[in-house]
Enzyme design. Sequence first.
Site, PDB file in Angstrom:
ATOM      1  N   ARG A  50      47.879  47.793  28.978  1.00  0.00           N
ATOM      2  CA  ARG A  50      48.582  46.437  28.405  1.00  0.00           C
ATOM      3  C   ARG A  50      48.185  44.551  28.832  1.00  0.00           C
ATOM      4  NH1 ARG A  50      54.134  49.000  32.165  1.00  0.00           N
ATOM      5  NH2 ARG A  50      53.092  51.335  31.610  1.00  0.00           N
ATOM      6  N   ASP A  52      50.080  41.764  30.121  1.00  0.00           N
ATOM      7  CA  ASP A  52      51.034  40.927  30.710  1.00  0.00           C
ATOM      8  C   ASP A  52      51.817  39.508  29.633  1.00  0.00           C
ATOM      9  OD1 ASP A  52      52.145  42.073  32.451  1.00  0.00           O
ATOM     10  OD2 ASP A  52      51.832  40.550  34.328  1.00  0.00           O
ATOM     11  N   TYR A 110      37.343  40.127  31.245  1.00  0.00           N
ATOM     12  CA  TYR A 110      38.510  39.037  31.323  1.00  0.00           C
ATOM     13  C   TYR A 110      38.224  37.965  31.853  1.00  0.00           C
ATOM     14  CZ  TYR A 110      41.990  42.574  31.303  1.00  0.00           C
ATOM     15  OH  TYR A 110      42.950  44.062  30.467  1.00  0.00           O
ATOM     16  N   ARG A 197      44.198  37.980  38.024  1.00  0.00           N
ATOM     17  CA  ARG A 197      44.576  37.032  38.541  1.00  0.00           C
ATOM     18  C   ARG A 197      45.213  36.510  40.482  1.00  0.00           C
ATOM     19  NH1 ARG A 197      50.306  37.587  35.125  1.00  0.00           N
ATOM     20  NH2 ARG A 197      51.322  35.825  35.895  1.00  0.00           N
TER      21      ARG A 197
END
Lengths: 246, 246
Positions: A50, A52, A110, A197
């Site tokens: 997934r 966000d 990422y 994050r």
Amino acid sequence: MERIKCTISYDGTNFSGYQMQQKDRTVQFEIERALRKIHKDDIRTHASGRTDARVHAYGQVFHFDSPLAIPALGWVAALNSALPEDIAVRRVEKVHSHFHARYDVVSKEYRYKVLLNGRDNVFARNYMYRYPYRIDVSTMEAAAKHFLGTHDFTSFCSAKSDKENKVRTIHEIEIQQNGDELLFRFVGNGFLYNMVRIMVGTLLDVGQGRRAPADIPAILEKRDRRYASKTAPGHGLYLWQVNYNN
Amino acid sequence: MERIKCTISYDGTNFSGYQMQQKDRTVQFEIERALRKIHKDDIRTHASGRTDARVHAYGQVFHFDSPLAIPALGWVAALNSALPEDIAVRRVEKVHSHFHARYDVVSKEYRYKVLLNGRDNVFARNYMYRYPYRIDVSTMEAAAKHFLGTHDFTSFCSAKSDKENKVRTIHEIEIQQNGDELLFRFVGNGFLYNMVRIMVGTLLDVGQGRRAPADIPAILEKRDRRYASKTAPGHGLYLWQVNYNN
């Protein structure tokens, strides 16, 4: 039946994340709607994982099975014309029937984009995290080294996560400054919920001098989310690439 | 009363243009709504000119008169907190009571961004015109030279324009290629309705080899919109800077 592997980009701005939800607009919902248009039937998709709300993807991957005999480039065209303009199919490959977009992931990359500028930038507002403080990249690089390798990342995982095993391996972290733009690259075998994050939020605290590089091993050791810094916002994050064998 | 000069950026994506309209969301409407919140009263604004639907601004300028004694930096903060996030005030200056944001313009700079790439780019889709053809920059530069100086630009003006005088002076045109990005810069004493977008559309036809640089003087001569190429889309255009004396 053919198994189809799809690599897509999406602009996360107007999505409540990747995965289907009751009410809000999601990437998965739009993809399955496009597939329904093409098949006149429900088609189930499986993504690498997934993302966000407001998080972007340059290279998310999903797979599905189709009874239609369409060549790969035909799939790209058919899907792009059925999808809304904030999702784009970059590549379609036909894969073995045992390929799985989630279980077969070998590593993921990422990226996180920061704008080191106090001035409001209307064009970057959905695509970079504005962080108008003086930062020191070499201190952040010294801190980032402590994340490399295999660790229990409980301190860098949202307390909401339901994953039992919080051990992950990070292969690579790169931090590049280019004028007032700061780019973080993370490559690892997997990332926990909010992990990138929270690492970025903590590294920025280090870069600003509010924490020292040597704090990182101590935070990892605690295995408690409350010891790391705050989660950097979603709109600076990009799921850049998902790697599989072959 | 103090006359306030404001320099703003806006992301044109979700606006039907600068100027107030009956129904749709416009930049002017949002600005006057923010001023009404601050003054508890209607405040009229005057901009350097309009921009069309989906056209962006990096440096649009407007002025208004205010009875409030707020320092310049206070105005920046007050306006930015009252404005939606797709409009940002970059600068506020207190000016003479005879300054006029539209009548006192000495020159304007527009920029136009093109993405020379066939691949869908979800992040550029609202900010650059995707033009996936091979182009030759030096041929475009040769064509652009014919626009420099003072000409009647009727052929490069929307037929919908109600301006009588179509003579304008272009001081500077620059075309830069950077990888698959193409940036046009135009500086002139004024630009007619759609003028930059029609010049860009025509220059791209030249760059692709569909027209020759020597066609430009002939098109100008015709004073007829139908001889120029099609208008490039609004979302690649930026009102970059408005220049005044002092």
